[in-house]
Design a protein around this motif. Structure first.
Motif, mmCIF file in Angstrom:
data_model
loop_
_atom_site.group_PDB
_atom_site.id
_atom_site.type_symbol
_atom_site.label_atom_id
_atom_site.label_comp_id
_atom_site.label_asym_id
_atom_site.label_seq_id
_atom_site.Cartn_x
_atom_site.Cartn_y
_atom_site.Cartn_z
ATOM 1 N N ARG A 110 66.739 48.582 16.548
ATOM 2 C CA ARG A 110 66.023 48.291 17.801
ATOM 3 C C ARG A 110 64.543 48.664 17.655
ATOM 4 N N GLU A 155 61.842 40.063 28.028
ATOM 5 C CA GLU A 155 63.125 40.751 28.176
ATOM 6 C C GLU A 155 63.502 41.487 26.892
ATOM 7 N N THR A 156 63.250 40.843 25.749
ATOM 8 C CA THR A 156 63.497 41.531 24.480
ATOM 9 C C THR A 156 62.624 42.777 24.388
ATOM 10 N N TRP A 157 61.352 42.629 24.725
ATOM 11 C CA TRP A 157 60.448 43.780 24.658
ATOM 12 C C TRP A 157 60.919 44.891 25.588
ATOM 13 N N VAL A 207 69.915 39.705 24.276
ATOM 14 C CA VAL A 207 68.624 39.365 24.879
ATOM 15 C C VAL A 207 67.730 38.669 23.859
ATOM 16 N N LEU A 208 67.689 39.200 22.638
ATOM 17 C CA LEU A 208 66.883 38.596 21.584
ATOM 18 C C LEU A 208 67.330 37.162 21.306
ATOM 19 N N LYS A 227 73.592 45.054 23.266
ATOM 20 C CA LYS A 227 72.931 44.313 24.337
ATOM 21 C C LYS A 227 71.610 43.704 23.905
ATOM 22 N N TYR A 228 70.800 44.456 23.160
ATOM 23 C CA TYR A 228 69.481 43.909 22.816
ATOM 24 C C TYR A 228 69.606 42.713 21.871
ATOM 25 N N HIS A 265 63.877 45.680 26.352
ATOM 26 C CA HIS A 265 65.058 46.354 25.804
ATOM 27 C C HIS A 265 64.779 47.132 24.518
ATOM 28 N N VAL A 266 63.696 46.796 23.823
ATOM 29 C CA VAL A 266 63.421 47.500 22.561
ATOM 30 C C VAL A 266 62.211 48.418 22.637
ATOM 31 N N SER A 323 61.084 46.244 17.630
ATOM 32 C CA SER A 323 59.882 46.548 18.422
ATOM 33 C C SER A 323 58.647 46.588 17.530
#
Length: 231
Positions: A83, A218-220, A144-145, A140-141, A222-223, A87
């Motif tokens: 994760r 959304e990815t950002w 989203v990714l 989960k991430y 979560h990470v 990022s």
């Protein structure tokens, strides 16, 4: 582990060795340390980063041998390190190109999608999310990714719910891959060409990183908690 080579304005990050480049704390920490050196230093305009790997695998995902030998309390470490690695890629002040020089499976696919552009070797390798086949939990991430990087619902369904093994041509037709090439060296050479093309338009890398965070918000979200953290 990994090496970093500079070719003019192009940085080449290579996962070294003939193994499967499975993600364990050692490899992930090595990758994050390498990206940290790029994040903390200044770069000339029009720089770019290519990620590739030696051998027949780009990455075969999480190191299940490490998971089986580690105490359950430590199992989250490799997911959190990946994760953080995602990022780091989103924060890089330069275009990023993934050169899939061999098989990309499971968490290896997540690393592929962390890049801005993708070149894939046509004569060997699959893009393959194997979690469903081997009964592993999908973090989960990852979801989203995949939602933000593979916007086509049918492609995302086939990759995630059917564990489709996509060849380079199929992945390009589905919008996951930008270009295909022959052999390891040919794939890296094509990645260099693509990097030089897209880097020309980037004079301010910090603005590029901010645009990524907005495009893939959304990815950002979560990470980003792992940004800068080495765990």
């Amino acid at each position: 582990m990994c090496t970093l080579e500079k070719r003019g304005n192009i940085y080449l990050l290579t996962l070294t060795g003939s193994g499967e480049h499975r993600f364990n704390p050692s490899l992930l920490s090595s990758l994050r340390a390498t990206l940290s050196s790029l994040l903390s230093s200044s770069h000339a305009p029009n720089a770019a980063l290519i990620t590739c790997a030696e051998g027949k695998f780009f990455s075969n995902g999480f190191d299940q041998s490490w998971v089986r030998s580690a105490p359950p309390s430590q199992h989250r470490i490799i997911s959190d390190l990946l994760r953080g690695l995602i990022s780091d890629y989103l924060l890089l002040p330069m275009p990023t190109v993934c050169a899939i020089t061999g098989h990309a499976a499971a968490a290896g696919c997540a690393l592929v999608l962390a890049h801005d552009y993708v070149v894939m070797r046509e004569d060997r390798g699959f893009f393959y999310m194997s979690e469903l086949d081997v009964g592993l939990k999908f973090v989960k991430y990852f979801g989203v990714l995949f939602n933000e990087k593979i916007p086509d619902n049918q492609t995302r369904r086939d990759v995630l719910l059917r564990s489709a093994r996509l060849t380079a041509r199929e992945a390009m037709d589905r919008g996951i891959v930008d270009r295909v090439a022959q052999g390891i060296e040919g794939t890296i050479e094509e990645a260099v060409r693509l990097s030089e093309e897209v880097a020309v338009a980037v004079s301010d890398g910090s603005k590029l990183a901010e645009k990524r965070k907005l495009m893939f918000s959304e990815t950002w979200r979560h990470v980003s908690a792992a940004a800068g953290s080495k765990l």
